[in-house]
Design a protein around this motif. Structure first.
Motif: not given
Length: 1010
Positions: A479-490
């Motif tokens: 799904n090209c509309y799904k994203f995550v945030i890297h642990d360090l960025m979070h």
């Protein structure tokens, strides 16, 4: 003073937003606003806000080392929230008053008290702000001229956003692949752990390995699950099953889950990746791993972790790999790629020494290198590079935030800082939907309006910028509309969110940690969560703006019972209220008092109606009623929700019709679910005419209630250029008296030519319109025609240039498919028929007898799946040659006795006669492995001949069952890749020669008399 490269302070865009709201307010709009203007409170507010702006950038840097400055910023942010809330209340009441032609009579004394309350509140806010302004000089805050970088420079092409360029990990990759392919160990299952510090690239390495062709070829079954901080065997097992089957798993018992997983893994050589594992409780791992001991030798589990102790908790004998930091040279190559600095450019000699020093400060972390390289993309000014290198942020005291990431945050534009920090409400490793996040940003007023650009497009720009800067990462899913945030960025988002944002995951038993300043709270329902304590604690945070329930995938905990959620309705300043984790049997009228509310999620509720008072929520933009399965009607005053932008009524199966006056919702962009055509003019199909901004999908049902083509024309379906998917549905109500009227109605429902997917279900006419096959529908990729029971012929569809999937069900009057199916008589230039088609399905065509093809037919060059099911009268030919065919299914076609197509790439063949058990066969299922099943059919010989002509190297299984006709099985009919042969209840099947087959390892012949 020249503008700096850095982004403005976090609060700068907030001050701008409050000032803009103040400027747009008509001081004569309400008596309260007039009193505020008369007492010069608006003027004092504006002066105070303007006085804070010049020192915000200096204050943002100094807060890291000066607690008094930090407190000053906290006090300022608190005052900004209060001012914003009060101005929003004034503008809302002014808008409601102007929209009400005859204001209701109210008690003058009550009005005076209310107006004085507003004046007193504004005076307190202004006094507080003026005191804050006075303090800035005592704190030594300096004025600085800082401008946000031009955001448009970050709108790079999608190919760059999806770049997979990895540096310096070839040896690591080959080592891990070698461990995965190693079958010399005696253990049936090996667990390989990859350990390394955060940001070093463990997940990236695992993805490289997981998708390597050698690994894909080795393992017949693969699954990927992100475990995150809490290791829960139940939910991880459930997630693995769902990834294997690509479908939801509803089991609630751990033993049942383990049994199901064991079935999936038995006799398979599997690879399971467990990404980002933290838990090291040995007893939990022992329980978890029991299901994995049933696979073939060589099966592997690959886990990534920052925790050194995880490996020993899982197993002391299994391979362990430590991923080191990236070497300086590879870091430099990555930095060059991200910054777009060319080695042959004029600037290289000047910028190289500065860039190498910046890279050195990243300390070998690829994530840090990537982010700072992205920050300097296409910037060739020496001053910009030196500004990054010499930033004071590098010298700040040690904290949990990697310095390079803190620098990248510092250089974000102010509006992106606020949007990024808002994402601290998501759990770690949470996969979020792009458009869902944009709806939340809209509700929180975090998107800066731009001329000639709608807020949603601005939100998409923000997401793209954050992806380009590596603050967001594309999800591993398709799904090209799904994203995550890297642990360090979070972790960094949570660091900067402290004080005003709170995640209830951090909540302890007494729920006393929620501060009075808290404005935004998110909650993830989990077993034994102290929800009552949480609800009580929320009422202490009286200025709360956000209560967001975040439902995690793979978690089916019981929804929260009881009425504790009612306490949330006391929070009058809420803008986002998500109650999708609560069991709601009703919604009280008091919801109307939440006048600031923009986003309301009532999904999964069990109420059968909504209060009319809901329609008093003038500001409401998003209303989610997903899977409210017993909801029978929407409020009759829905037309009053004039700012409604997003309405989700998917799976609200009990809805009977739409309320009257939907045409007044002119801001509506998303109508997810069915628009149910009513029998009255006020809720008929005409109401869609003014909804010109609808996007994505439009599902119109109960079209039998449309009486004329004029009504259909007034819906203006052809004007809705942003609709990608259109579904038109008629319910079977009585006999049709006038086929011509039915034809005219569908003709006037012709969609815009941008359409990508079209489904027509239950059409009552006898002829489908010509526009269906027009080649001008060049974006059409999917077409489904279902239950067109009166149609005796198919439209000309062969010239749709992009059509990939075609499904035809229930044409009861169709007897023949002729040449008109492939070419249109209205087109002067005819191309190869169905040149892009990949899937073709015929089903329940009960009178279909013949399928004709033109001479020298060359159509279907890309067809991969052909399925013909329950076409009992079909006797004619099938296509002679399908060069791309991979799957062929013929079921319940008793009279079909022709040759099967030549299909050199065939991988799955399923030929079955009539039988009472019509379940999807194991070979033919979407998740099934390649193979052939021939059962109870007179096509058995043709199927075997088809196999003989196939050149496929991907057919490991051949099943022949219940075939009573006389036939022989020559050895050369068997595919070269065949590993298993099963023959059951075939009394007259003979082998024409001694069976010699080099790859065949298993053969089972049972109940065969011959």
């Amino acid at each position: 003073m020249a503008a700096k490269l850095q982004g403005r302070a976090y609060l700068s865009s907030f001050v701008d937003a409050v000032l803009n709201k103040l400027s747009s307010l008509d001081v004569n709009s309400t008596p309260a606003a007039k009193k505020l203007a008369d007492q010069k409170l608006f003027r004092r507010l504006r002066a105070s806000l303007r006085a804070t702006r010049p020192v915000l950038d200096d204050a943002e840097q100094k807060q890291m080392i000066d607690q008094e400055v930090k407190k000053w910023l906290v006090d300022l942010q608190d005052a900004l929230y209060m001012a914003d809330d009060l101005l929003d209340e004034l503008s809302t009441k002014a808008a409601i008053a102007s929209a009400t032609p005859t204001p209701t009579q109210r008690d003058p004394d009550s009005d005076d008290d209310e107006e004085m309350g507003v004046v007193d509140s504004m005076r307190d806010i202004v006094d507080k702000l003026e005191s804050i302004v006075e303090e800035k000089d005592d704190l030594g805050l300096k004025q600085e001229h800082v401008e946000d970088p031009d955001g448009m420079s970050w709108r790079i092409e999608s190919s760059l956003l999806e770049s997979s360029d990895i540096y310096g990990r070839d040896n690591d990759k080959e080592t891990i692949i070698g461990l995965l392919l190693d079958d010399t160990r005696d253990d049936k299952l090996s667990v390989i752990s990859v350990e390394g510090i955060g940001g070093v690239g463990k997940t990236t390495l695992a993805q490289l390995v997981y998708n390597d062709t050698k690994v894909v070829g080795k393992f017949s079954l693969r699954a990927w699950v992100c475990v995150a901080t809490t290791f829960d065997p139940f939910h991880v097992t459930k997630a693995i099953i769902e990834d294997i089957t690509s479908s939801p798993c509803n089991m609630v018992n751990f033993n049942s889950l383990q049994t199901e997983l064991k079935k999936k893994l038995t006799d398979k050589t599997f690879l399971i990746v467990l990404d980002d594992v933290w838990g090291n409780q040995q007893d939990l791992w022992e329980k978890f791993l029991k299901s994995f001991l049933c696979g073939n030798k060589g099966s592997k589990i690959l886990l990534t972790s920052r925790n050194k102790n995880v490996d020993s908790a899982v197993s002391t004998n299994n391979p362990h790999y430590k991923l080191d930091i990236l070497s300086p040279n590879y870091c430099w190559l990555m930095f060059l790629k991200q910054s777009s600095l060319l080695t042959n450019s004029e600037q290289y000699a000047t910028l190289e020494p500065i860039g190498r020093k910046i890279v050195e400060k990243c300390k070998g972390l690829p994530l840090a290198v990537k982010i700072l390289g992205s920050l300097l993309r296409n910037k060739c000014d020496v001053g910009d590079w030196e500004q990054i290198l010499e930033s004071e942020i590098w010298q700040l005291p040690e904290s949990k935030i990697v310095p390079a990431l803190r620098v990248s945050y510092h250089y974000l534009p102010s509006h992106l800082k606020r949007c990024f920090v808002y994402c601290s409400l998501y759990p770690e490793d949470y996969e979020f939907d792009k458009y869902e996040l944009i709806m939340l940003w809209m509700a929180e007023d975090l998107l800066q309006p731009m001329e000639n650009n709608i807020l949603e497009n601005i939100g998409c720009t923000y997401v793209n910028e954050l992806v380009a800067r590596s603050f967001f990462q594309s999800s591993c899913c398709a799904n090209c509309y799904k994203f995550v945030i890297h642990d360090l960025m979070h972790s960094m988002a949570r660091f900067f969110a402290k004080g005003f944002y709170f995640r209830a995951d951090e909540l302890r038993k007494n729920a006393t940690e929620i501060e009075v300043n808290t404005r935004h709270l998110s909650f993830t329902p989990k077993h034994m969560h102290p929800i009552l304590e949480l609800s009580k604690a929320c009422t202490e945070a009286i200025h709360m703006r956000t209560f967001l329930c975040v439902l995690l995938p793979h978690i089916d905990e019981p929804l929260v019972e009881g009425d504790s959620w009612l306490l949330l309705l006391q929070l009058r300043l809420l803008r986002v209220l998500s109650l999708n984790c609560f069991v709601l049997s009703s919604l009280p009228d008091s919801v109307s008092e939440l006048i600031h509310l923009r986003y309301l999620d009532l999904s999964f509720s069990s109420f059968d109606k909504l209060p009319e008072s809901l329609c008093n929520l003038y500001n409401l933009q998003t209303l989610k009623l997903y899977e409210c399965s017993v909801l029978k009607m929407l409020p009759s005053r829905m037309q009053d929700l004039v700012n409604l932008y997003h309405l989700d009524i998917r799976k609200a199966y009990s809805l009977k019709e739409m309320p009257m006056g939907m045409s007044k919702l002119t801001h509506l962009n998303y109508l997810l679910g069915r628009y149910i055509v009513g029998k009255h003019e006020e809720n008929g199909i005409r109401e869609l005419g003014t909804l010109e901004n609808l996007k994505w999908s439009l599902n119109i049902s109960n079209l039998q209630n449309v009486n004329s083509s004029d009504e259909a024309l007034e819906a203006k379906i052809g004007n809705k250029k942003d609709i990608d998917m259109l579904q038109l549905t008629w319910l079977p109500e009585g006999d049709v008296d006038d086929f011509q009227t039915e034809r005219d109605i569908l003709d006037k429902l012709q969609p815009h030519r941008n359409l990508k997917k079209l489904f027509i279900d239950g059409y009552r006419g006898d002829i489908l319109p010509d526009w269906l096959g027009l080649c001008s529908y060049s974006n059409m990729t999917m077409l489904g025609l279902f239950g067109c029971k009166n149609c005796s012929k198919l439209p000309s569809l062969g010239q749709l240039p992009s059509l990939k999937h075609l499904e035809l069900y229930g044409f009861f009057e169709l007897r023949s498919i002729g040449c008109e199916f492939y070419k249109s008589s209205n087109s002067f230039q005819q191309e190869m028929p169905f040149k892009s088609l990949e899937t073709l399905i015929f089903q329940n065509m009960l009178r279909w007898k013949e399928w004709h093809f033109p001479d020298e037919f060359n159509g279907f060059p890309q067809l991969k799946i052909l399925s013909i099911i329950n076409c009992p009268m079909l006797t004619g030919d099938l296509p002679d040659h399908l060069p791309s065919l991979e799957r062929l299914c013929i079921e319940r076609c008793e009279y079909l006795a022709c040759s099967l197509p030549r299909a050199p790439k065939l991988q799955r063949l399923y030929v079955k006669g009539s039988e009472t058990d019509y379940s999807i066969p194991r070979v033919w299922s979407v998740s099934g492995e390649p193979g052939v099943l021939i059962e109870e059919t007179q096509l058995a010989k043709s199927a075997l001949e088809c196999l003989a002509r196939s050149q496929s190297t991907h057919i490991p299984l051949l099943n022949i069952e219940n075939c009573w006709s006389d036939m022989s099985l020559p050895g050369d009919y068997l595919p070269a890749s065949l590993q298993k042969l099963v023959i059951l209840r075939c009394s007259v099947l003979k082998f024409s020669e001694q069976l010699q087959h080099k790859s065949l390892t298993q053969m089972h012949v049972k109940m065969c008399d011959s």
